[in-house]
Design a protein around this motif. Structure first.
Motif, PDB file in Angstrom:
ATOM      1  N   VAL A  78     -31.144  37.563 -16.870  1.00  0.00           N
ATOM      2  CA  VAL A  78     -30.531  37.635 -15.554  1.00  0.00           C
ATOM      3  C   VAL A  78     -28.942  37.613 -15.800  1.00  0.00           C
ATOM      4  O   VAL A  78     -27.837  37.994 -15.519  1.00  0.00           O
ATOM      5  N   PHE A  79     -28.523  36.913 -16.838  1.00  0.00           N
ATOM      6  CA  PHE A  79     -27.116  37.254 -17.379  1.00  0.00           C
ATOM      7  C   PHE A  79     -26.925  38.520 -17.499  1.00  0.00           C
ATOM      8  O   PHE A  79     -25.049  38.779 -16.971  1.00  0.00           O
ATOM      9  N   VAL A  80     -27.604  39.432 -17.941  1.00  0.00           N
ATOM     10  CA  VAL A  80     -27.177  40.649 -18.449  1.00  0.00           C
ATOM     11  C   VAL A  80     -27.009  41.626 -16.012  1.00  0.00           C
ATOM     12  O   VAL A  80     -26.299  42.193 -16.345  1.00  0.00           O
ATOM     13  N   MET A  81     -28.597  41.314 -15.587  1.00  0.00           N
ATOM     14  CA  MET A  81     -28.328  42.114 -14.876  1.00  0.00           C
ATOM     15  C   MET A  81     -27.247  41.914 -13.827  1.00  0.00           C
ATOM     16  O   MET A  81     -26.643  42.416 -13.483  1.00  0.00           O
ATOM     17  N   PHE A  82     -27.373  39.850 -13.378  1.00  0.00           N
ATOM     18  CA  PHE A  82     -25.912  40.122 -12.138  1.00  0.00           C
ATOM     19  C   PHE A  82     -24.271  40.449 -13.232  1.00  0.00           C
ATOM     20  O   PHE A  82     -23.700  40.699 -12.377  1.00  0.00           O
ATOM     21  N   GLY A  83     -24.463  39.843 -14.437  1.00  0.00           N
ATOM     22  CA  GLY A  83     -23.148  40.142 -14.762  1.00  0.00           C
ATOM     23  C   GLY A  83     -23.162  41.860 -14.984  1.00  0.00           C
ATOM     24  O   GLY A  83     -21.220  41.853 -14.877  1.00  0.00           O
ATOM     25  N   GLY A  84     -23.489  42.548 -15.187  1.00  0.00           N
ATOM     26  CA  GLY A  84     -23.527  44.035 -15.396  1.00  0.00           C
ATOM     27  C   GLY A  84     -23.142  44.931 -13.905  1.00  0.00           C
ATOM     28  O   GLY A  84     -22.214  45.602 -13.771  1.00  0.00           O
ATOM     29  N   LEU A  85     -23.905  43.922 -13.220  1.00  0.00           N
ATOM     30  CA  LEU A  85     -23.529  44.435 -11.156  1.00  0.00           C
ATOM     31  C   LEU A  85     -21.682  43.761 -11.402  1.00  0.00           C
ATOM     32  O   LEU A  85     -20.770  44.643 -10.244  1.00  0.00           O
ATOM     33  N   ILE A  86     -21.614  42.881 -11.581  1.00  0.00           N
ATOM     34  CA  ILE A  86     -20.221  42.264 -11.273  1.00  0.00           C
ATOM     35  C   ILE A  86     -19.319  42.856 -11.729  1.00  0.00           C
ATOM     36  O   ILE A  86     -18.096  43.071 -11.014  1.00  0.00           O
ATOM     37  N   CYS A  87     -19.054  42.902 -12.801  1.00  0.00           N
ATOM     38  CA  CYS A  87     -18.386  44.023 -13.976  1.00  0.00           C
ATOM     39  C   CYS A  87     -17.638  45.370 -13.434  1.00  0.00           C
ATOM     40  O   CYS A  87     -16.588  45.174 -13.776  1.00  0.00           O
ATOM     41  N   LYS A  88     -18.793  45.354 -12.401  1.00  0.00           N
ATOM     42  CA  LYS A  88     -18.176  46.728 -12.246  1.00  0.00           C
ATOM     43  C   LYS A  88     -16.963  46.795 -11.154  1.00  0.00           C
ATOM     44  O   LYS A  88     -16.641  47.766 -10.938  1.00  0.00           O
ATOM     45  N   TYR A  89     -17.067  45.809 -10.366  1.00  0.00           N
ATOM     46  CA  TYR A  89     -16.506  44.957  -9.926  1.00  0.00           C
ATOM     47  C   TYR A  89     -15.109  45.027 -10.016  1.00  0.00           C
ATOM     48  O   TYR A  89     -13.710  44.646  -8.872  1.00  0.00           O
ATOM     49  N   ILE A  90     -15.212  43.649 -10.446  1.00  0.00           N
ATOM     50  CA  ILE A  90     -14.203  41.901 -10.992  1.00  0.00           C
ATOM     51  C   ILE A  90     -13.659  42.934 -12.755  1.00  0.00           C
ATOM     52  O   ILE A  90     -14.702  43.526 -13.169  1.00  0.00           O
ATOM     53  N   PRO A  91     -12.353  42.923 -13.052  1.00  0.00           N
ATOM     54  CA  PRO A  91     -12.117  42.449 -13.974  1.00  0.00           C
ATOM     55  C   PRO A  91     -12.464  41.098 -15.108  1.00  0.00           C
ATOM     56  O   PRO A  91     -13.449  40.647 -14.645  1.00  0.00           O
ATOM     57  N   ALA A  92     -12.950  41.793 -16.845  1.00  0.00           N
ATOM     58  CA  ALA A  92     -14.406  41.065 -17.417  1.00  0.00           C
ATOM     59  C   ALA A  92     -13.302  40.237 -17.905  1.00  0.00           C
ATOM     60  O   ALA A  92     -13.919  38.784 -17.784  1.00  0.00           O
ATOM     61  N   TRP A  93     -12.123  39.468 -17.591  1.00  0.00           N
ATOM     62  CA  TRP A  93     -11.692  38.378 -17.451  1.00  0.00           C
ATOM     63  C   TRP A  93     -11.782  37.541 -17.117  1.00  0.00           C
ATOM     64  O   TRP A  93     -11.877  36.304 -16.763  1.00  0.00           O
ATOM     65  N   LYS A  94     -12.059  38.203 -15.671  1.00  0.00           N
ATOM     66  CA  LYS A  94     -12.157  36.535 -13.958  1.00  0.00           C
ATOM     67  C   LYS A  94     -13.649  36.683 -13.940  1.00  0.00           C
ATOM     68  O   LYS A  94     -13.523  35.558 -14.002  1.00  0.00           O
TER      69      LYS A  94
END
Length: 345
Positions: free
Chosen positions: A104-120
């Motif tokens: 779940v972490f990689v699935m959703f994290g990969g999508l989220i980090c396409k739109y926001i900076p990694a530090w956020k």
């Protein structure tokens, strides 16, 4: 509406394989991101620590010092409020606990980090882990104050796993893409509700288990609740604007300029996403004016991007908020156009 299916293995393989093919920069990469990206660093840390737990041979020494036990926290093991989020169950069914959390972490994290900076992304995840830990140590106090007869000494109960932080990531995804449908716990639901349905379902399962079997449920509902609350509190603040993107924690305030229109303005995340939405709506409007397939194909072909992370074809819908916010919409639009021509529609 596109559907992000946690339990659809074929969809998952396609998404992750496409992510792995995409290289954001030169050098070693994993799931489409640099090996030093927070998603991969957290993933690697969890896997390496799990291997250490296995090498410990069931002695429990790592869990004793680093898993979260409220009684030990009150004795001075304060780091457990955070360190528990990197340990997983190593003595039950092999890898299951670690696999689902990281899945779940990689699935959703990969999508989220396409739109926001990694530090956020990192701030929200760490905050969710910490608030998850805090609610675990507050839970026995809460139960004691209310006089609830719970069939377990919560002061001595050990909690471990990344699910508090992962629940926070589900909340973050729901904030960014509230109308996108996800398939969670065998039910399809809007992303805005997914994390809370997951948390609520855990508490219901706990009540049923205690009432009928006189034994608590096997998951830490207080940790999940804390992770969701932490992300709910932190995410709106961290996503508010881009004032920290320059790398300065306390940027100097500049005096107002007379010609303010010529000065570039920082835009919020919502404005950035809305800008992409407007661009895609204009593109679709222009596409709709093309009557023949040849004209539509000629229009879309110059807009195609290569080596991109495309979702499986059935998930594309031109009016879905997630699709409208994607810079790769022309690729999906052309692919759908070709599929429709092949099927004779």
């Amino acid at each position: 509406m596109p559907r992000l299916c946690l339990l659809d293995s074929l969809t998952t393989v396609r998404i992750l394989s496409n992510m792995a093919k995409r290289k954001y920069r030169n050098g070693l990469s994993l799931f489409g991101y640099s090996i030093f990206h927070p998603i991969n660093l957290f993933l690697i840390a969890n896997v390496l620590i799990y291997i250490l737990q296995l090498f410990a041979g069931g002695t429990g020494i790592i869990e004793y010092y680093f898993a979260l036990t409220p009684a030990r926290v009150f004795q001075g093991f304060y780091w457990q409020i955070f360190s528990y989020g990197f340990l997983h169950e190593a003595y039950g069914t092999p890898f299951i606990h670690l696999f689902f959390n990281m899945y779940v972490f990689v699935m959703f994290g990969g999508l989220i980090c396409k739109y926001i900076p990694a530090w956020k992304f990192t701030v929200v995840y760490v905050a969710a882990v910490l608030t998850g830990g805090l609610t675990v140590i507050l839970a026995p106090i809460f139960v004691q104050v209310l006089g609830i007869q719970y069939p377990m000494d919560l002061y001595q109960t050990t909690t471990l796993g990344a699910s508090g932080g992962v629940t926070g990531i589900l909340v973050l995804f729901g904030i960014l893409f509230p109308e996108t449908e996800v398939f969670l716990i065998f039910f399809r639901m809007k992303a805005r509700y997914a994390a809370w349905i997951f948390v609520g379902g855990g508490f219901i399962a706990d009540i049923v288990s205690v009432y009928y079997f006189h034994s608590p449920f096997v998951v830490s509902n207080s940790c999940h609740l804390g992770g969701a609350l932490g992300a709910t509190l932190v995410a709106p603040w961290i996503l508010k604007g881009n004032s920290f993107d320059s790398g300065k924690i306390f940027p100097k305030r500049q005096p107002p300029q007379e010609n303010s229109e010529s000065k570039p303005q920082n835009r919020s995340l919502a404005e950035d996403l809305d800008s992409q939405t407007r661009k895609n709506r204009e593109l679709l409007s222009s596409l709709g004016k093309k009557n023949s397939f040849t004209d539509q194909e000629t229009f879309l072909t110059p807009l195609q991007q290569t080596n991109v992370n495309l979702c499986p074809p059935p998930t594309y819908q031109s009016e879905d908020p997630f699709c409208l916010r994607c810079e790769w919409l022309p690729n999906c639009a052309l692919r759908k156009l070709k599929l429709e021509r092949e099927s004779g529609n």
